[in-house]
Design a protein around this motif. Sequence first.
Motif, short mmCIF file in Angstrom:
data_model
loop_
_atom_site.label_atom_id
_atom_site.label_comp_id
_atom_site.label_asym_id
_atom_site.label_seq_id
_atom_site.Cartn_x
_atom_site.Cartn_y
_atom_site.Cartn_z
N ASP A 159 0.86 -1.19 0.00
CA ASP A 159 0.00 0.00 0.00
C ASP A 159 0.89 1.24 0.00
O ASP A 159 1.74 1.40 0.88
CB ASP A 159 -0.88 -0.05 1.26
N ALA A 160 0.69 2.11 -0.99
CA ALA A 160 1.51 3.33 -1.04
C ALA A 160 1.11 4.32 0.06
O ALA A 160 1.82 5.31 0.28
CB ALA A 160 1.37 3.98 -2.41
N GLY A 161 -0.02 4.06 0.69
CA GLY A 161 -0.43 4.90 1.83
C GLY A 161 -0.53 6.36 1.47
O GLY A 161 -1.17 6.74 0.49
N ASP A 162 0.14 7.19 2.27
CA ASP A 162 0.05 8.65 2.07
C ASP A 162 1.07 9.18 1.08
O ASP A 162 1.22 10.39 0.92
CB ASP A 162 0.26 9.37 3.42
N PHE A 163 1.77 8.29 0.43
CA PHE A 163 2.85 8.67 -0.48
C PHE A 163 2.40 9.76 -1.46
O PHE A 163 2.95 10.86 -1.50
CB PHE A 163 3.30 7.40 -1.21
N MET A 164 1.38 9.48 -2.25
CA MET A 164 0.92 10.44 -3.26
C MET A 164 0.18 11.63 -2.65
O MET A 164 0.43 12.77 -3.05
CB MET A 164 0.06 9.74 -4.32
N PRO A 165 -0.75 11.40 -1.70
CA PRO A 165 -1.43 12.57 -1.11
C PRO A 165 -0.46 13.59 -0.52
O PRO A 165 -0.66 14.79 -0.67
CB PRO A 165 -2.32 11.94 -0.02
N LEU A 166 0.60 13.11 0.13
CA LEU A 166 1.56 14.05 0.73
C LEU A 166 2.36 14.78 -0.35
O LEU A 166 2.65 15.97 -0.23
CB LEU A 166 2.49 13.32 1.70
N LEU A 167 2.71 14.04 -1.38
CA LEU A 167 3.46 14.65 -2.48
C LEU A 167 2.63 15.73 -3.17
O LEU A 167 3.11 16.83 -3.47
CB LEU A 167 3.82 13.56 -3.48
N ARG A 168 1.35 15.42 -3.39
CA ARG A 168 0.46 16.35 -4.10
C ARG A 168 0.05 17.52 -3.23
O ARG A 168 -0.35 18.57 -3.72
CB ARG A 168 -0.78 15.61 -4.57
N ARG A 169 0.11 17.32 -1.93
CA ARG A 169 -0.38 18.33 -0.99
C ARG A 169 0.40 19.63 -1.12
O ARG A 169 -0.16 20.72 -1.12
CB ARG A 169 -0.27 17.77 0.43
N THR A 170 1.72 19.53 -1.21
CA THR A 170 2.55 20.73 -1.30
C THR A 170 2.54 21.22 -2.74
O THR A 170 3.09 20.57 -3.63
CB THR A 170 3.98 20.42 -0.85
N LYS A 171 1.92 22.36 -2.94
CA LYS A 171 1.76 22.88 -4.31
C LYS A 171 3.02 23.64 -4.72
O LYS A 171 3.56 24.46 -3.95
CB LYS A 171 0.54 23.81 -4.40
N SER A 172 3.44 23.39 -5.96
CA SER A 172 4.62 24.07 -6.49
C SER A 172 4.23 25.49 -6.89
O SER A 172 3.04 25.84 -6.93
CB SER A 172 5.13 23.33 -7.72
N ALA A 173 5.22 26.28 -7.25
CA ALA A 173 4.95 27.65 -7.70
C ALA A 173 4.05 27.62 -8.94
O ALA A 173 3.12 28.43 -9.07
CB ALA A 173 6.27 28.35 -8.01
N ALA A 174 4.31 26.68 -9.84
CA ALA A 174 3.49 26.59 -11.06
C ALA A 174 2.04 26.25 -10.72
O ALA A 174 1.11 26.83 -11.28
CB ALA A 174 4.07 25.53 -12.00
N GLU A 175 1.88 25.35 -9.78
CA GLU A 175 0.52 24.98 -9.38
C GLU A 175 -0.20 26.15 -8.71
O GLU A 175 -1.38 26.40 -8.97
CB GLU A 175 0.56 23.78 -8.41
N ARG A 176 0.53 26.88 -7.87
CA ARG A 176 -0.10 28.02 -7.19
C ARG A 176 -0.49 29.11 -8.20
O ARG A 176 -1.54 29.73 -8.08
CB ARG A 176 0.81 28.58 -6.09
N THR A 177 0.35 29.29 -9.21
CA THR A 177 0.03 30.28 -10.25
C THR A 177 -1.25 29.87 -10.97
O THR A 177 -2.16 30.69 -11.18
CB THR A 177 1.20 30.40 -11.25
N LEU A 178 -1.31 28.60 -11.34
CA LEU A 178 -2.50 28.10 -12.05
C LEU A 178 -3.75 28.24 -11.16
O LEU A 178 -4.82 28.67 -11.63
CB LEU A 178 -2.26 26.64 -12.40
N MET A 179 -3.61 27.92 -9.89
CA MET A 179 -4.76 27.99 -8.98
C MET A 179 -5.17 29.43 -8.71
O MET A 179 -6.33 29.71 -8.42
CB MET A 179 -4.45 27.23 -7.69
N THR A 180 -4.21 30.35 -8.82
CA THR A 180 -4.56 31.77 -8.68
C THR A 180 -5.41 32.23 -9.86
O THR A 180 -6.39 32.96 -9.70
CB THR A 180 -3.28 32.63 -8.56
N VAL A 181 -5.04 31.78 -11.06
CA VAL A 181 -5.85 32.10 -12.25
C VAL A 181 -7.26 31.54 -12.05
O VAL A 181 -8.26 32.22 -12.32
CB VAL A 181 -5.22 31.52 -13.53
N ALA A 182 -7.35 30.33 -11.54
CA ALA A 182 -8.66 29.71 -11.29
C ALA A 182 -9.46 30.54 -10.28
O ALA A 182 -10.66 30.76 -10.45
CB ALA A 182 -8.48 28.28 -10.80
N ALA A 183 -8.78 30.99 -9.23
CA ALA A 183 -9.46 31.78 -8.19
C ALA A 183 -9.94 33.12 -8.76
O ALA A 183 -11.03 33.61 -8.39
CB ALA A 183 -8.51 32.00 -7.01
N GLU A 184 -9.16 33.70 -9.65
CA GLU A 184 -9.59 34.96 -10.29
C GLU A 184 -10.85 34.72 -11.13
O GLU A 184 -11.76 35.55 -11.16
CB GLU A 184 -8.47 35.51 -11.16
#
Lengths: 382, 367
Positions: free
Chosen positions: B156-181
Amino acid sequence: MTTATIHYERVKEIVIDAAELSRRHELMRSSMAKAGVDLVVVFSTPLSAINVHYAANYDLFGDAAAVVVSLDADPILYVEEQDLERATRVCAIRDVRPCGDFAAVCGSLLGRDGATFAGLEWVSGEFSAALSAWAGREIKNGGAHLLAASLIKTPVEQELIRQAAAIADAGFLRGFDSLEAGMPEYVLAAEMEYAMRAKGAVDNFGLLSAGKHNRVIGLPTSKPIEAGDTLIFEITPARLGRNYSAQLCRTITVGPAGKKLKDCYAIQEEALEAAMALVKPGALVCDLTKAQDDVISRYGFADYCRAPYMRARGHGFGAGRIDLSRKNTKAIEAGMSFIIHPNQYFPDAGYLALGEMIIVTESGVERLCSLRPGIFEKEAAA
Amino acid sequence: MSFVRVAILKHGLTVWDKALVPPSEVERRLRAVRSLMEQNGWDALVAYSDQLHCGGVGYLTNFQSYEPRHPALAIVTATAVDLIPKVAARDINYIKLYSWADEVHECEEDLATSLGRVAELRDLKNAKVAFDGVREAPAAVALAMKSVFRPGAVSDAGDFMPLLRRTKSAAERTLMTVAAEKAESVLASLSAFLRPGMSELEAAAFADYAARSEGCMDTDVLALRRPDGSNRNPFPFAPLEPRLFEAGGVFNVYLALQYHGYWTEISESIVIGEPRMAQTDGKRIARAYLQEALDESLSGAPVSDRRFLWIHGIGLDREEAPFTSRSHQADATGDVLGVHVAVERDGEFFVCGRSAAVTEAKRRVLA
């Protein structure tokens, strides 16, 4: 700032009352009795909301819901506690109960002989194991009883599907009217979806692709629609839920359609009509597929009557979905509803879409689409 | 309780826009996955997704299961990324346009058969494999894992992927900011649209239109139900109904929008017509409480429900780690959250919610 472009006018509301649900439960019971089954737990997760929607007219909100249909007792709807108030209000089943542990409640019911579970293929392995543990036995699949009932649409379901078909026509015409060169595909999709939601659709399975030579039909993207493009559509509004969906497949050209495209579309029209002519109770589903393939093959495109050049020659929607394939030897029955669509790729014209929704009647076929079948040509001037 | 409603067709499948998700971002993700695989002694990671939980495979391949009958597997090894979407063969070439996986494989029969072929292709028959999706995957997929790999090889990979995905990169934050706008823009359009006599369903149809016109894919529109403040009722929003708006009434709306795979949320009280003084106050207080919730220390203390606070992680899935309200998980730098508050004022409820990024141990609204 987005402003409204549509006059909001919903189609007539249709109520799924206790009598309608009883009709469906009786259809299930008839199938259950023949198989020696005395209880079916109809189960839904968000991925399979159609099951409980069919059996209870409850629009699932949460992780799960279940309807217990038995031969000798009134049906029970189980929902998550926090949606109990709404469920009690919207569902005509009188016995609506909160449920904190679906594996325990359903599993306990499944411990007795003659008890089955519809929806097993949608649940997680973990839930499936918990069900078996509570039941103390292997879970028997009761999906066949739900399918047997939902394959034949009741008069109320048929009316909802007719409404959905009329909404699909309106959505397509809205798309045709609002189409302009330079418009991204997603903006055109938004216009069509809004027209359909304004008429009472709750959702839509909508595919739309534009291009000079489409290889496949897909989800709308940001690609701008250009003069000379061929636009292919699958529009599938749902009235109260996915179970009452109706699909329409059509093709639009931005500018006049070329001869090759018209020739290929004429083949599709012939294929559609060949299948339509066969629809009547007792006909075999596979023959509808064969009839379409035969027409298209006769024009030299036999090699394209298979993947990846096409997917299927038609299908139904939601619970009671029927698939039109050469392997399906089931006999057609009055009350079934599905789309016939000879959608496919032609090397000379790209992927083209044409299809219409039908209800099978005692004497043949009721066509639900009010639009002409041909190519819709839009003036290219932007 | 999940609040995620599955649309008939998820429009989350998006062309790989390299301006929004640059190749360097994809390389970063795969480098991080492979590094953790190596640390754990795994030769391969198999991730499962369906339309309800599509973030894992989406993160690795840009493929989001867009139909309930179309689950998918992503297989990451030291040298390749393979994608097996359970779609018709017709659609494989189409999906190749969207995914950055090295190979997209057909799955005309079942996932087990296709997984077996990939295992052979990548020489994984005797490999040590981690499985991300143990809790979500149907029994048939779990059986496929057992049948393809040798006994005891799958963990079982357990929290492996959820933890990796949890921390958003700068690119992800930029994309999510566009979404929020875009969410702010949709909310403004909706506020201007609403009139007495309209129904909630009419509002939902328009909000969906406004969002899709902005290029959003999936949308969901809900309304506040009267919160009871108990822990049994953590998510305060519910589906809309044919209720009509009255002049002077309050529409407590929640919008979830998905843009290039990433979700954003916004909630707000819209007064129908001219607001009364108490309503203006109510909206102001809700906004102040939201700010307070954003300013709260990130100590991991249990979330108070005195103001009907609802906080959760958001990203490629509508609810993902950290599960702040649900499981009292503390948030951390790198998280992106949906934060909503509801307050009562003279018998009326007011909501305010936004998506917020956690940076340098502070929550900040994205747009």
